[in-house]
Motif scaffolding. Sequence first.
Motif, PDB file in Angstrom:
ATOM      1  N   ILE A 153       0.844  -1.207   0.000  1.00 30.85           N
ATOM      2  CA  ILE A 153       0.000   0.000   0.000  1.00 30.85           C
ATOM      3  C   ILE A 153       0.874   1.251   0.000  1.00 30.85           C
ATOM      4  N   VAL A 154       1.933   1.225   0.811  1.00 38.21           N
ATOM      5  CA  VAL A 154       2.854   2.372   0.859  1.00 38.21           C
ATOM      6  C   VAL A 154       3.530   2.559  -0.494  1.00 38.21           C
ATOM      7  N   LEU A 155       3.961   1.465  -1.128  1.00 37.08           N
ATOM      8  CA  LEU A 155       4.606   1.576  -2.431  1.00 37.08           C
ATOM      9  C   LEU A 155       3.657   2.143  -3.477  1.00 37.08           C
ATOM     10  N   GLU A 156       2.405   1.724  -3.466  1.00 36.64           N
ATOM     11  CA  GLU A 156       1.439   2.251  -4.426  1.00 36.64           C
ATOM     12  C   GLU A 156       1.202   3.737  -4.193  1.00 36.64           C
ATOM     13  N   ARG A 157       1.198   4.147  -2.927  1.00 36.18           N
ATOM     14  CA  ARG A 157       1.047   5.567  -2.616  1.00 36.18           C
ATOM     15  C   ARG A 157       2.264   6.351  -3.101  1.00 36.18           C
ATOM     16  N   ASN A 158       3.454   5.797  -2.878  1.00 33.92           N
ATOM     17  CA  ASN A 158       4.671   6.441  -3.369  1.00 33.92           C
ATOM     18  C   ASN A 158       4.676   6.548  -4.887  1.00 33.92           C
ATOM     19  N   MET A 159       4.170   5.502  -5.544  1.00 28.56           N
ATOM     20  CA  MET A 159       4.122   5.492  -6.998  1.00 28.56           C
ATOM     21  C   MET A 159       3.247   6.641  -7.511  1.00 28.56           C
ATOM     22  N   ALA A 160       2.115   6.844  -6.868  1.00 33.08           N
ATOM     23  CA  ALA A 160       1.225   7.937  -7.267  1.00 33.08           C
ATOM     24  C   ALA A 160       1.859   9.291  -6.979  1.00 33.08           C
ATOM     25  N   ASP A 161       2.456   9.426  -5.789  1.00 29.20           N
ATOM     26  CA  ASP A 161       3.080  10.700  -5.420  1.00 29.20           C
ATOM     27  C   ASP A 161       4.266  11.019  -6.321  1.00 29.20           C
ATOM     28  N   GLY A 162       4.985   9.983  -6.733  1.00 34.91           N
ATOM     29  CA  GLY A 162       6.157  10.178  -7.584  1.00 34.91           C
ATOM     30  C   GLY A 162       5.834  10.220  -9.058  1.00 34.91           C
TER      31      GLY A 162
END
Length: 364
Positions: A6-15
Motif C-alpha cells: 500500500i505504501v509503495l502504491e502511494r509512493n508510486m502515485a506521489d512520484g
Amino acid sequence: MNEALIVLERNMADGKLDALLVTDPKHVYYLTGFASNPHERFLGLLLIRGEEPVLIVPALDAEAAQAASSVKRIVTHSDTDNPYELLKAQFGGTSPQALGIEKEHFSVSRFEQLAASVPAGSFSDIGPWLRSLRAKKTPEEVRRMKHAAELVEEVLRQGLAHVKAGVSEIELVAELEYLMKKAGAAGPSFDTMVLSGPNTALPHGVPGSRRIQPGDFLMFDMGVYAGGYASDITRTFAVEHVDAKLEEIYNTVLAANEAGLAASRAGATFGSVDKAARAVIEAAGYGEYFMHRVGHGLGMDTHEYPSLHGLNGDFIEAGNVFTVEPGIYVPGLGGVRIEDDVFITPEGPQTLTSFPKALTVLHL
C-alpha cells in the motif's frame, strides 16, 4: 494487500510513476511472502497504477508461489521464454511513461533487455523507498530476529565446549556451522569467523589452520538466518590466562559497546552512536586501532541500511534494528570486538542479543 505494498502504491502515485518493478528476491519476499532463489531466471513483482499486482516467476516455482504469495495474480515463464516480452505483455502492448526499478539490483545486461522490451520514457530508482520500508521493522520481523539471535547464542554456547587443546580455527568454524543447522537455522548469515591470538587483530580475518594456544584471545563473529532474518554477534574470550594489556583492551571495548548502546535512542543521529563508542576508545589511547564504523543495519540482510559511521546525520527511529560493534585491533598483539544487535523502541534500546559480555577465560 499488505501495508508495504500500500505504501509503495502511494509512493508510486506521489512520484508520478506509472509502474514499479521489484526484482530483488529478498524484496519480492518482503512484499509478497514468497521466498525464492531464482538463480539466473527472472523473478519480478510488477505494480501498475490502478491494477492488481502481478508476480512473475519461473514455471518451476509456480506451485510454491501460489502457496506462499499474498499476491494472487501469478504469471509464469519457461526456460525458453523471453521473460521481458512477458513483462511487456502486462502493459497491454504499450510502454509506461515512467517506470520505477531497483537500479542497484539490475546488471547492465538485464537493464538492456528490459529497456529493449519495455522502452519506458524514464527509469527511476525505487531503492530508497524499499530501504525506508525495510528500516522500520514490524513486531513480526523483530520476533524473527530475536529468534535468530537466540539460535546463534545457543550455537555459541555449545561451540565453546569444542575449544580444546590443538583445535584449529577452521575446525571450530566447521563445528559451529554444523551446530547451526542442527539447531534449526537455515544456515550462517555470513561466513563464520573464528580468529585466535594475533589473528584477532584482523577485523575481517579469515579462519585458518592456526591452533588455539594458552594466552590467546579467541574471537567468534557469527550469525544465522532463521525465518528469513539474520542475527550477528561477536564475542571475544581469553584462553587459559589473560594478558594484562589485552585485558585493558577488552574492558575498553566493553565500555565502548555499552556507551554505543546507551546512545542508541530514537531522535539521536546514527552518527552519534559511533561517536559515543569511539570517544571511549580514544580516551583510553586506542583511537588509531578502531578503524571501522561502529555498526550497520540488520534484517533480511546482514548488512543493510543504516551505516553507523560518525558522519551519518540521519535520525534513529523506533523500529530500527542495527548492530553496535566497537573493536580495538593491535597488530602483533591481538584484538577485541564485542557486538550486539539492538532494536529501537519508543522507550529506548532493546538488545536482541543477551550472551554474557564479562571477560571469560576458557580452559583447554
